[in-house]
Every structure is written in structure tokens, then in C-alpha cells.
Design a protein around this motif. Structure first.
Motif, PDB file in Angstrom:
ATOM      1  N   VAL A  93      -2.731 -29.416  22.467  1.00  0.00           N
ATOM      2  CA  VAL A  93      -2.586 -30.320  23.600  1.00  0.00           C
ATOM      3  C   VAL A  93      -1.326 -29.478  24.574  1.00  0.00           C
ATOM      4  O   VAL A  93      -0.573 -28.970  24.296  1.00  0.00           O
ATOM      5  N   ALA A  94      -1.774 -29.510  25.867  1.00  0.00           N
ATOM      6  CA  ALA A  94      -0.893 -29.029  26.835  1.00  0.00           C
ATOM      7  C   ALA A  94      -0.659 -30.025  27.921  1.00  0.00           C
ATOM      8  O   ALA A  94      -1.621 -30.785  28.380  1.00  0.00           O
ATOM      9  N   GLU A 110      -1.307 -31.947  18.474  1.00  0.00           N
ATOM     10  CA  GLU A 110      -1.587 -33.452  18.323  1.00  0.00           C
ATOM     11  C   GLU A 110      -2.455 -33.995  16.999  1.00  0.00           C
ATOM     12  O   GLU A 110      -3.256 -33.189  16.748  1.00  0.00           O
ATOM     13  N   ASN A 111      -1.889 -34.847  16.486  1.00  0.00           N
ATOM     14  CA  ASN A 111      -2.778 -35.386  15.189  1.00  0.00           C
ATOM     15  C   ASN A 111      -2.100 -36.813  15.136  1.00  0.00           C
ATOM     16  O   ASN A 111      -1.562 -37.215  14.243  1.00  0.00           O
ATOM     17  N   THR A 151      -3.323 -31.353  30.550  1.00  0.00           N
ATOM     18  CA  THR A 151      -3.995 -30.537  31.123  1.00  0.00           C
ATOM     19  C   THR A 151      -5.247 -30.140  30.162  1.00  0.00           C
ATOM     20  O   THR A 151      -5.917 -29.366  30.466  1.00  0.00           O
ATOM     21  N   HIS A 152      -4.904 -30.230  28.863  1.00  0.00           N
ATOM     22  CA  HIS A 152      -5.621 -29.939  27.840  1.00  0.00           C
ATOM     23  C   HIS A 152      -5.368 -30.891  26.451  1.00  0.00           C
ATOM     24  O   HIS A 152      -4.354 -31.153  25.910  1.00  0.00           O
ATOM     25  N   GLY A 153      -6.406 -31.304  25.788  1.00  0.00           N
ATOM     26  CA  GLY A 153      -6.259 -32.442  24.597  1.00  0.00           C
ATOM     27  C   GLY A 153      -6.316 -33.872  25.164  1.00  0.00           C
ATOM     28  O   GLY A 153      -6.738 -33.954  26.342  1.00  0.00           O
ATOM     29  N   ILE A 154      -5.932 -34.694  24.292  1.00  0.00           N
ATOM     30  CA  ILE A 154      -5.971 -36.081  24.484  1.00  0.00           C
ATOM     31  C   ILE A 154      -4.871 -36.677  24.956  1.00  0.00           C
ATOM     32  O   ILE A 154      -4.847 -37.627  25.867  1.00  0.00           O
ATOM     33  N   ASN A 168      -1.427 -39.480  24.777  1.00  0.00           N
ATOM     34  CA  ASN A 168      -1.238 -40.547  24.420  1.00  0.00           C
ATOM     35  C   ASN A 168      -2.479 -41.453  24.117  1.00  0.00           C
ATOM     36  O   ASN A 168      -2.290 -42.057  22.757  1.00  0.00           O
ATOM     37  N   ALA A 169      -3.443 -41.652  24.626  1.00  0.00           N
ATOM     38  CA  ALA A 169      -4.577 -42.595  24.194  1.00  0.00           C
ATOM     39  C   ALA A 169      -5.799 -41.821  24.929  1.00  0.00           C
ATOM     40  O   ALA A 169      -5.840 -41.068  26.062  1.00  0.00           O
ATOM     41  N   ASP A 170      -6.858 -42.104  24.146  1.00  0.00           N
ATOM     42  CA  ASP A 170      -8.197 -41.655  24.525  1.00  0.00           C
ATOM     43  C   ASP A 170      -8.730 -42.610  26.034  1.00  0.00           C
ATOM     44  O   ASP A 170      -8.162 -43.747  26.115  1.00  0.00           O
ATOM     45  N   PRO A 171      -9.632 -42.204  26.967  1.00  0.00           N
ATOM     46  CA  PRO A 171      -9.904 -43.012  27.716  1.00  0.00           C
ATOM     47  C   PRO A 171     -10.578 -44.504  27.294  1.00  0.00           C
ATOM     48  O   PRO A 171     -10.152 -45.384  28.399  1.00  0.00           O
ATOM     49  N   ALA A 172     -11.057 -44.637  26.437  1.00  0.00           N
ATOM     50  CA  ALA A 172     -11.616 -45.961  25.871  1.00  0.00           C
ATOM     51  C   ALA A 172     -10.660 -46.760  25.677  1.00  0.00           C
ATOM     52  O   ALA A 172     -10.615 -47.997  25.827  1.00  0.00           O
ATOM     53  N   ALA A 173      -9.520 -46.320  24.945  1.00  0.00           N
ATOM     54  CA  ALA A 173      -8.249 -47.288  24.632  1.00  0.00           C
ATOM     55  C   ALA A 173      -7.551 -47.738  26.109  1.00  0.00           C
ATOM     56  O   ALA A 173      -7.301 -48.585  25.890  1.00  0.00           O
ATOM     57  N   VAL A 174      -7.556 -46.661  26.900  1.00  0.00           N
ATOM     58  CA  VAL A 174      -6.878 -47.047  28.229  1.00  0.00           C
ATOM     59  C   VAL A 174      -7.680 -48.155  28.872  1.00  0.00           C
ATOM     60  O   VAL A 174      -6.983 -49.177  29.453  1.00  0.00           O
TER      61      VAL A 174
END
Length: 251
Positions: free
Chosen positions: A130-131, A151-152, A170-173, A175-181
């Protein structure tokens, strides 16, 4: 300041992912500048002194998180340190534990409440590089370099109005994926939020350890602990760190 005392919070339960290394990085970067620095481990059942200069909280699994939250809430030392504006770094499970509530052991657990954040569950684990670009929130406004880590986590952390993200993904997930948001019904900007900043507390999901991969953040924490600006810190030329960052940011 004769000795810089770095508190390592509950390494016996929140040391699963090597995040204890953050305290080692801080100690070494301080010593390389000729400063006397020591790590003060505080284990489960021991009181957290509110007189230290800087605190690190690491990651752990569900049971460890529950134990840590119960201990820190009952003890109150870390909360008193935060009230004194002492810098605190929390990683992954540490972020969740310092929030308002988090999911663990099949239920909702009360957090310490130093961060206006709640953690729910994601359907799919966020795992990988993640970045982010620093947001400039609060005292992290002095950061100019990208942040990088690994991240894990299965937790989706949603920030409340009193907390701000540490970085924009800018890369990775993050705090939260879009579905959770979307499920939480909050501002869409949280789809690219990573970490949290509130008061003297800075949190991130980045392992690595985070401070080995982000020396500018390490120096900012040291500067805050000593009542200085980041620009006051003597630069350290460590080629292997520069090479590590170059490799990890080459997505």
C-alpha cells in the motif's frame, strides 16, 4: 531532555507482525544523532506511565486486541499521555484498539477512544503493498514524502469527523474497501483514506515496519517528542533505506 524514553505498549500481545521494530527504528535514529534513547516495554498487566516521550502500539489478532483494549481502558495511562500531547504511533490492530469500537471475537468491542474511528468487517482481506500521499493532517503537515507499507487486515476502519486520514491511497486498499464505505454511508473520500491523525496520535495500517520504510515519519515523531520541527532534525544518509523505499514505491 537527557534520555528519550520510547514506550513500547503491550509487546507481548500486540507484537504479532514485527511492529516492535518501529521502536527500534526510533531508538536507532535518535542514537545516530548522538541522543540517548531507550525503549521502555510495558507488558499486559503493567501500568502505562504517562511520563514517557513517545509511544508505539503494534498489531495483533482478535484475542490480543480485546486484551489490549481492556487493559488500556482500565489503566488510563496512554489516555493521560495523549492529553499531554505526547506523540503516539499505532499500527493496524493498534489503530482499531485506539478507536471508538472494533469487531473482534464475533462481537463489537469498546476501544480506547483516542481516535474517532469505528472498525467493521470487510468481506475480503486487504493484503499487499500500500502506498499513499500524506494528507497534511494536523501535525503531519510537515510530511512531504510518500508513505509505503504492507497491509494485512480484515477490518474496515471508518473515520468520524474528529479524525483525519494520514494519507490518500495511490496503491492498495487502505482503511476500508469501497463496499464497506458505501455500507457505512459516509463520504466517498474514505474510499481512499489510509490511517488516522487526531491530536497527538497517528495511526496506519502499514507494516514493514512502517518507520523503517518511512524515515521521514520516524523523524517527525522524534521531533514531536523533543518539541522540535521536522526541519530541525539533522538529516541521516542511510543508502539501504533509500534503496528500500525506491524498490517499494516502484509499483
Amino acid at each position: 531532555m537527557s534520555t528519550l524514553n520510547i514506550g513500547l505498549i503491550l509487546p507481548d500481545v500486540l507484537g504479532t507482525y514485527g511492529d516492535d521494530g518501529n521502536a527500534l527504528v526510533l531508538r536507532q535514529r535518535a542514537r545516530m544523532r548522538g541522543l540517548d534513547a531507550e525503549i521502555v516495554p510495558i507488558k499486559l498487566g503493567e501500568p502505562v506511565p504517562d511520563s514517557l516521550d513517545l509511544y508505539c502500539v503494534g498489531g495483533g489478532e482478535d484475542t490480543a486486541q480485546i486484551l489490549a483494549a481492556e487493559h488500556l481502558i482500565k489503566d488510563g495511562g496512554l489516555q493521560r499521555a495523549a492529553a499531554k500531547n505526547t506523540p503516539i504511533l499505532a499500527i493496524c490492530a493498534g489503530l482499531q484498539v485506539l478507536g471508538v469500537s472494533f469487531r473482534a471475537g464475533g462481537g463489537i468491542v469498546d476501544g480506547v477512544g483516542l481516535i474517532d474511528a469505528t472498525t467493521i468487517s470487510m468481506q475480503k482481506r486487504a493484503i499487499g503493498e500500500v502506498a499513499t500521499t500524506p494528507t497534511g493532517a494536523g501535525w503531519t503537515s510537515q510530511l512531504t514524502e510518500k508513505l509505503t507499507g504492507f497491509e494485512n487486515h480484515m477490518g474496515a476502519t471508518i473515520l468520524g469527523p474528529d479524525a483525519q486520514p494520514l494519507g490518500k491511497v495511490t496503491h492498495g486498499i487502505g482503511n476500508a474497501d469501497p463496499a464497506a464505505v458505501e455500507q457505512a454511508g459516509v463520504d466517498v473520500s474514505q474510499k481512499v483514506a489510509e490511517g488516522a491523525v487526531q491530536g497527538s496520535v497517528v495511526c496506519t495500517y502499514m507494516h514493514g515496519p512502517a518507520l523503517a520504510r518511512n524515515p521521514q515519519l520516524a523523524d517527525l515523531l522524534l521531533a514531536q517528542a523533543m518539541g522540535k520541527e521536522l526541519s530541525d532534525m539533522e538529516p541521516l544518509d542511510i543508502p539501504v533505506v533509500a534503496q528500500l523505499r525506491k524498490e517499494r514505491l516502484a509499483h
